[in-house]
Design an enzyme around this catalytic site. Structure first.
Site, PDB file in Angstrom:
ATOM      1  N   LYS A   1      38.835  35.005  30.383  1.00 50.11           N
ATOM      2  CA  LYS A   1      40.287  34.882  30.265  1.00 50.11           C
ATOM      3  C   LYS A   1      40.670  35.048  28.809  1.00 50.11           C
ATOM      4  O   LYS A   1      40.202  34.309  27.947  1.00 50.11           O
ATOM      5  CB  LYS A   1      40.763  33.524  30.792  1.00 50.11           C
ATOM      6  CG  LYS A   1      42.283  33.387  30.745  1.00 50.11           C
ATOM      7  CD  LYS A   1      42.771  32.167  31.506  1.00 50.11           C
ATOM      8  CE  LYS A   1      44.293  32.107  31.503  1.00 50.11           C
ATOM      9  NZ  LYS A   1      44.825  31.007  32.325  1.00 50.11           N
TER      10      LYS A   1
ATOM     11  N   ASP B   1      49.413  24.953  37.963  1.00 50.45           N
ATOM     12  CA  ASP B   1      49.798  26.094  38.783  1.00 50.45           C
ATOM     13  C   ASP B   1      48.774  26.418  39.868  1.00 50.45           C
ATOM     14  O   ASP B   1      48.295  27.549  39.980  1.00 50.45           O
ATOM     15  CB  ASP B   1      50.031  27.314  37.888  1.00 50.45           C
ATOM     16  CG  ASP B   1      50.942  28.341  38.539  1.00 50.45           C
ATOM     17  OD1 ASP B   1      51.584  27.993  39.538  1.00 50.45           O
ATOM     18  OD2 ASP B   1      51.009  29.476  38.043  1.00 50.45           O
TER      19      ASP B   1
END
Length: 519
Positions: free
Chosen positions: A107, A201
């Site tokens: 990431k 999230d």
């Protein structure tokens, strides 16, 4: 010769390499040199023996160099992007392959998402100590200049969103949906017990499927998208009501998001929670269910899961269940525990193919490498000298400094030691040459790789051979040396692949040479 990329090649010492997991990159076991509590050993085992739920074979959390991650992702090629969040979540996720052949997910945050390096590193280490079979575990980080990257286990079988919303062959059967719900609840319970109750999230894109088809929760959601950034990137209709009021994520917020995932599993669609709750209150639960499941699930089980989702989506956070409550409700619903996940998903289990023989005639160097004849390889590398280094360095007059002369003297001493089979001295001298970093030499990397092999250091040998390929991407010798190192590490399938690649490169080079001579 190809133009060299403008990056700094790191030169980790052989002593930094983990021999049990064959970690061929410079990994730091810990910032203070000591293993942290609850962290696994280098071989992936738990410190005090494996416990139920712990992840097996996962490397210890460590630091990666930017050069290693660039190499793994083909310099962060767009072809390697597996997830991108768009304007609201601009952080990209790449797949990559380390030099030990382990697949990873990387990431890459925007440059200033975490302006304070220490805060980013501390957050990463906190998540990195977690290890569980229900997580796609975090295995490392990189904090170099403005770069902030996280490295996790790579999950090859897509996301829950892909299987639910974009399926091409078959939708997910009911029993598998119940398994997903349970496994993610178990992951949340583990994280909460380990002091990480906040997950940012949670949605169907955060649920990933591993090589066995088992669902896992992405570890990336355990860290915010940025130090000060928003924790939710999805549509506001799916955001916990208390987050809209306060901007803060709580453990109850995570349960609300889990409820939205239950709705996805029930309906096979992304339904706004308010709309779903209206349907539930109107006792129109059949309209909520995925039509592809018609007649293929127990109405009692469906009612139970609908009720569970409704509890998770309560407006008042205190009225929502805990992860332990979720597990207690879902365990009795597991009806096919003996059926592997990949069977229920309708996918093939990934297995290593048998080694194959080289498809092209081998050169003398290729023959020596296929026989693992280190003496013959040594003689061939001595004879080849530096003819393949032409064009890898263009030095200006100003660069001919005393430091440059000292560096070239170190290489010269290394060449003498290499010729005379004093391989330990050759390693030391070549390392002095490479550590300066002014010149890059694929031949030096190949020679030092062979020295490591002759000193019984196959991990370091493979790393050097990979660096030689990085400097000169189409050099057959670099692939041949990788093949020998991989064979020494008993990775025979990968060794055979490397031999094939090297012989193919030689064949293409001969064809180009023949074509140019005819013109």
């Amino acid at each position: 010769m190809p133009e060299l990329p403008n990056i700094s090649l790191s030169q980790p010492t052989a002593g930094a390499m983990g021999c049990c997991e064959s970690a061929f990159i410079a990994e730091k076991g810990n910032r203070d040199g000591k293993r942290k509590p609850n962290q696994q050993q280098k071989d992936g085992s738990a410190p005090n023996g494996s416990k139920e739920g712990e992840a097996d074979g996962v490397p210890s959390f460590s630091e990666f160099s930017l050069a290693d991650l660039r190499l793994a992702t083909n310099n962060f090629s767009s072809d390697f992007i597996v997830s991108e969040g768009g304007e609201k979540a601009p952080n990209l996720v790449y797949k990559g392959r380390l030099q030990n052949k382990r697949w990873i997910a990387v990431k890459k945050f925007t440059k200033m998402a975490w302006p304070e390096p220490k805060q980013f590193v501390d957050e990463a280490w906190g998540v990195g100590k977690l290890r569980h079979r229900r997580l796609a575990n975090l295995i490392g980080y990189c904090c170099d200049g403005d770069e902030r990257l996280l490295v996790a286990e790579y999950m090859p079988n897509d996301t829950l969103a892909k299987h639910l919303f974009h399926w091409e062959t078959q939708t997910i059967e009911w029993a598998m949906r119940l398994r997903v719900a349970l496994y993610i609840a178990e992951a949340l319970d583990y994280c909460s017990n380990e002091g990480h109750p906040l997950y940012h999230d949670l949605n169907a894109y955060r649920v990933l499927f591993d090589e066995n088809g088992d669902p896992r929760l992405s570890c990336f959601g355990l860290m915010k998208n940025s130090r000060d950034g928003k924790s939710y990137s999805t549509n506001l209709a799916y955001t916990p009501p208390e987050y809209l009021r306060t901007g803060r994520v709580t453990s109850e917020s995570v349960i609300y998001s889990y409820g939205t995932v239950l709705l996805d599993l029930l309906s096979g669609k992304h339904i706004p929670p308010s709309h779903a709750l209206d349907m539930i209150r109107g006792r129109n639960t059949l309209a909520l269910m995925d039509s592809h499941l018609d007649g293929k699930f127990s109405p009692e089980e469906g009612t139970t899961v609908v009720g569970l989702a409704s509890r998770c989506l309560q407006y008042e956070a205190r009225e929502r269940p805990t992860p332990k409550n979720l597990i207690a409700a879902l365990v009795p619903l597991q009806t096919k525990p003996e059926v592997p996940s990949y069977v229920m998903l309708g996918i093939s289990k990934r297995e290593e193919a048998a080694p194959t023989s080289p498809q092209h005639p081998l050169s003398p160097l290729g023959e020596a490498c296929s026989r693992m004849d280190l003496t013959a390889i040594h003689q061939l590398l001595v004879t080849a000298h530096y003819r393949d280094d032409e064009g890898t360095n263009e030095l200006s007059f100003q660069e001919w400094t005393q430091q440059m002369r000292d560096m070239l003297e170190a290489r010269k001493r290394g060449d003498f030691a290499f010729r005379d089979k004093d391989f330990k001295t050759a390693i030391d001298c070549y390392t002095q040459f490479l550590d300066v970093g002014t010149m890059v030499s694929p031949t030096v990397y190949a020679r030092r790789s062979l020295c490591h092999l002759l000193c019984d250091q196959p991990d370091a040998a493979l790393r050097d051979a990979m660096q030689a390929q990085f400097v000169y991407p189409e050099w057959p010798t670099a692939f041949y040396m990788q093949a020998v190192a991989l064979a020494k590490l008993n990775m025979h399938k990968d060794a055979a692949d490397m031999l094939n690649e090297a012989s193919s490169l030689e064949d293409r080079q001969k064809s180009r040479s023949s074509h140019s001579q005819q013109q």
